[in-house]
Design an enzyme around this catalytic site. Structure first.
Site, PDB file in Angstrom:
ATOM      1  N   CYS A   1      16.825  24.073  24.752  1.00  7.45           N
ATOM      2  CA  CYS A   1      17.609  23.583  25.890  1.00  7.45           C
ATOM      3  C   CYS A   1      19.108  23.753  25.640  1.00  7.45           C
ATOM      4  O   CYS A   1      19.606  24.875  25.748  1.00  7.45           O
ATOM      5  CB  CYS A   1      17.215  22.155  26.238  1.00  7.45           C
TER       6      CYS A   1
ATOM      7  N   HIS B   1      11.484  22.214  26.940  1.00  9.81           N
ATOM      8  CA  HIS B   1      11.399  21.253  25.826  1.00  9.81           C
ATOM      9  C   HIS B   1      10.000  21.232  25.224  1.00  9.81           C
ATOM     10  O   HIS B   1       9.202  20.328  25.499  1.00  9.81           O
ATOM     11  CB  HIS B   1      11.784  19.854  26.307  1.00  9.81           C
TER      12      HIS B   1
ATOM     13  N   GLU C   1       9.243  20.440  22.217  1.00  9.81           N
ATOM     14  CA  GLU C   1       9.099  19.334  21.253  1.00  9.81           C
ATOM     15  C   GLU C   1       8.419  18.120  21.858  1.00  9.81           C
ATOM     16  O   GLU C   1       7.725  17.361  21.177  1.00  9.81           O
ATOM     17  CB  GLU C   1      10.473  18.959  20.678  1.00  9.81           C
TER      18      GLU C   1
END
Ligand SMILES: N[C@@H](CCC(=O)NCCCC(=O)O)C(=O)O
Length: 250
Positions: A112, A220, A222
């Protein structure tokens, strides 16, 4: 092999009446639980960090997302306070670390804000408030009390044939989340576009001719790394690249 250690550059955050060097748990957790690597959170300083000394002590670099924006002066952009909030200490820490990690072949995953820093570090530019452009969706973080809703999987990106990330994610459409109001405008000369959204937003890049794993994604991975297949695949690939780097370094 001892468990490898990656660097995660911190944000400067203000709370409890003072400044903190902070990284969100979602990045540290995905690194440990899925990539199987530990993390050193790197303090953000506008001056004083020795980039090579830091990189000498880690086996990979994970540049995380953040609600702040890269300062426009770093890519020749118009400086408008409305493009903030800014974090110059983070910019001054991450951009040199990104450049040196690439030069040294240290595995790099940029997420990001991280893909935006990667692009700027290598000479590219950013567009801001992209949702105001004709035909561009609203990629901003959904305003909701529940972070699972903010990070919900809600758009497709199309992974290009022959891209680096296709080795891990396959080609074609994959569903991802989206929490950004900026994006790559002019792609840095040494970056290859790896995935785009249907509205043309650049969603992933890799470093052309990189010595090792050097990937940036606008979404994202993660956040859902333990449960979402493409997210898991990317973090597992990053962890494998880190272990390969440790083995090759001896
Ligand atoms: N600020 C940039 C980068 C966006 C980004 O990293 N978003 C993560 C949001 C983190 C949070 O608010 O929890 C942009 O807006 O494009």
């Amino acid at each position: 092999m001892p468990k490898p250690i990656i660097a995660i550059p911190a944000d400067i955050r203000e709370f409890d009446g003072t400044s903190w060097h902070a990284a969100q748990n979602q990045y540290v957790r995905a690194a440990l639980k899925v990539a199987d690597v530990m993390s050193f959170i790197i303090p953000a300083f506008e001056a004083g960090n020795d980039t090579d000394a830091l990189l000498d002590r880690v086996d990979g670099l994970l540049v995380s997302g953040s609600a702040t924006n890269v300062h426009p002066s770093l890519y020749g952009g118009e400086v408008r306070e409305s493009d903030g909030p800014f974090d110059p200490a983070r910019d001054a820490t991450t951009l040199p670390m990104i450049r040196r990690a690439i030069e040294r072949g240290i595995p790099l995953l940029a997420i990001c804000r991280g893909i935006q820093e990667l692009n700027v570090a290598l000479g590219g530019t950013l567009a801001t408030e992209i949702q105001e452009q004709e035909g561009v969706w609203d990629h901003r973080k959904p305003q909701h009390a529940d972070r699972d809703v903010m990070y919900s999987i809600r758009q497709d990106v199309v992974v290009a044939e022959g891209s680096c990330i296709a080795r891990y994610l396959g080609t074609g459409r994959i569903p991802v989340n989206s929490l950004h109001r900026q994006a790559i405008s002019k792609t840095a000369p040494s970056l290859q576009v790896e995935a785009i959204a249907d509205d043309g937003t650049i969603e992933a890049v890799s470093v052309i001719g990189a010595k090792g794993f050097a990937i940036g994604v606008q979404w994202h991975p993660e956040y859902w790394a333990e449960s979402d297949k493409p997210s898991r695949a990317l973090f597992e690939a990053f962890g494998d690249a880190v272990r390969d780097y440790v083995k090759a370094r001896g």
